[in-house]
Write a protein that holds these residues in place. Structure first.
Motif, mmCIF file in Angstrom:
data_model
loop_
_atom_site.group_PDB
_atom_site.id
_atom_site.type_symbol
_atom_site.label_atom_id
_atom_site.label_comp_id
_atom_site.label_asym_id
_atom_site.label_seq_id
_atom_site.Cartn_x
_atom_site.Cartn_y
_atom_site.Cartn_z
ATOM 1 N N GLU A 220 0.838 -1.205 0.000
ATOM 2 C CA GLU A 220 0.000 0.000 0.000
ATOM 3 C C GLU A 220 0.869 1.249 0.000
ATOM 4 O O GLU A 220 2.084 1.168 0.196
ATOM 5 C CB GLU A 220 -0.950 0.009 1.196
ATOM 6 C CG GLU A 220 -0.266 -0.003 2.559
ATOM 7 C CD GLU A 220 -1.259 0.048 3.697
ATOM 8 O OE1 GLU A 220 -1.935 1.099 3.848
ATOM 9 O OE2 GLU A 220 -1.369 -0.949 4.444
ATOM 10 N N SER A 221 0.228 2.392 -0.213
ATOM 11 C CA SER A 221 0.954 3.667 -0.271
ATOM 12 C C SER A 221 0.299 4.696 0.624
ATOM 13 O O SER A 221 -0.938 4.774 0.696
ATOM 14 C CB SER A 221 0.993 4.203 -1.702
ATOM 15 O OG SER A 221 1.570 3.258 -2.579
ATOM 16 N N LYS A 226 5.868 3.758 1.011
ATOM 17 C CA LYS A 226 5.311 2.513 0.483
ATOM 18 C C LYS A 226 5.449 1.420 1.546
ATOM 19 O O LYS A 226 6.529 1.234 2.111
ATOM 20 C CB LYS A 226 6.060 2.053 -0.778
ATOM 21 C CG LYS A 226 6.018 3.044 -1.931
ATOM 22 C CD LYS A 226 4.739 2.950 -2.718
ATOM 23 C CE LYS A 226 4.813 3.787 -3.987
ATOM 24 N NZ LYS A 226 3.566 3.722 -4.787
#
Length: 247
Positions: A220-221, A226
């Motif tokens: 995910e970001s 990240k």
């Protein structure tokens, strides 16, 4: 008139890309790896890509002892041509230049069997297999329609059934493989060193120190961070500028 102009532009672009690729090969043979890279990169900039192109780029970077770009381009080549033993061999050599020795947790179960089957070809290749089988299906349909005997009709009908099954498997495999690659989001560490943090902030304590060329998977970001997972299933947060995604 516009159609002819577009066709001429496409022909020119293809010709230019092919010329740059061949020139890159010649420069590689002369051990002028930096200039070869420049030519190969110009082909990529034109929108053309292939397993051979990425493989040659990987070879150039490997010769220049640039770990991350070598691993990255070999990985890209392997995505497009998963069954090429030469790419796998060179990728193994490039990985040996990396500092981090991270174990790979093997996948098991039915999903592993499906993944092994679908990953035997890139999803674009599965699409082409489906197209070819569809053409063969039409030929068998024509044979069935034009056959004058019941025996021949049964043969063509049976063939149509198995070919249709092959089309369905090819389409399903292509979709599965595309979704799998998109979900995995693999990336290569390009920074010489990068700290993996427990939280997505600079003040968070360092949990792992990674080095260039290491393969990670983006989960995910958040902002410029990240969340990544290593091949041993360790997770953490890293600066987005430290990695380059393969997708």
């Amino acid at each position: 008139m516009k159609k002819y102009i577009i066709i001429l532009i496409l022909i020119f672009q293809f010709s230019s890309a092919q010329t740059a690729f061949e020139k890159g090969n010649q420069l590689y043979q002369k051990e002028n790896y930096t200039e070869a890279i420049h030519n190969y990169e110009s082909v990529l900039a034109s929108g053309k890509h292939s397993s051979d192109l990425y493989f040659n780029l990987g070879n150039c970077y490997y010769k220049l002892h640039k770990v991350a770009p070598a691993v990255y381009n070999y990985e890209k080549a392997l995505q497009l041509n998963p069954n090429d033993d030469e790419i796998k061999t060179n990728l193994d050599f490039a990985r040996k230049m990396t500092i981090d020795d991270i174990k790979v947790v093997p996948k098991v179960g039915f999903s592993k069997l499906i993944e092994d089957f679908t990953s035997s070809y890139y999803y674009d290749t599965w699409a082409w297999i489906a197209v070819v089988l569809a053409f063969v299906f039409l030929c068998f349909f024509a044979g069935y329609y034009l056959s004058g005997t019941a025996f021949k009709k049964r043969i063509f009908f049976s063939g149509m059934f198995f070919i249709f099954l092959g089309i369905a498997i090819s389409v399903a495999s292509g979709i599965y493989e595309k979704n799998r690659i998109a979900a995995e989001k693999p990336a290569i560490l390009f920074a010489e060193t990068a700290s993996v943090k427990g939280e997505p902030k600079a003040t968070s304590p360092e949990t792992i120190l990674l080095h260039e060329g290491t393969k990670v998977f983006v989960l995910e970001s958040i902002a410029n961070w990240k969340k990544i997972q290593l091949t041993d299933e360790t997770t953490g947060w890293i600066s987005e500028n430290a990695i380059k995604e393969l997708n």
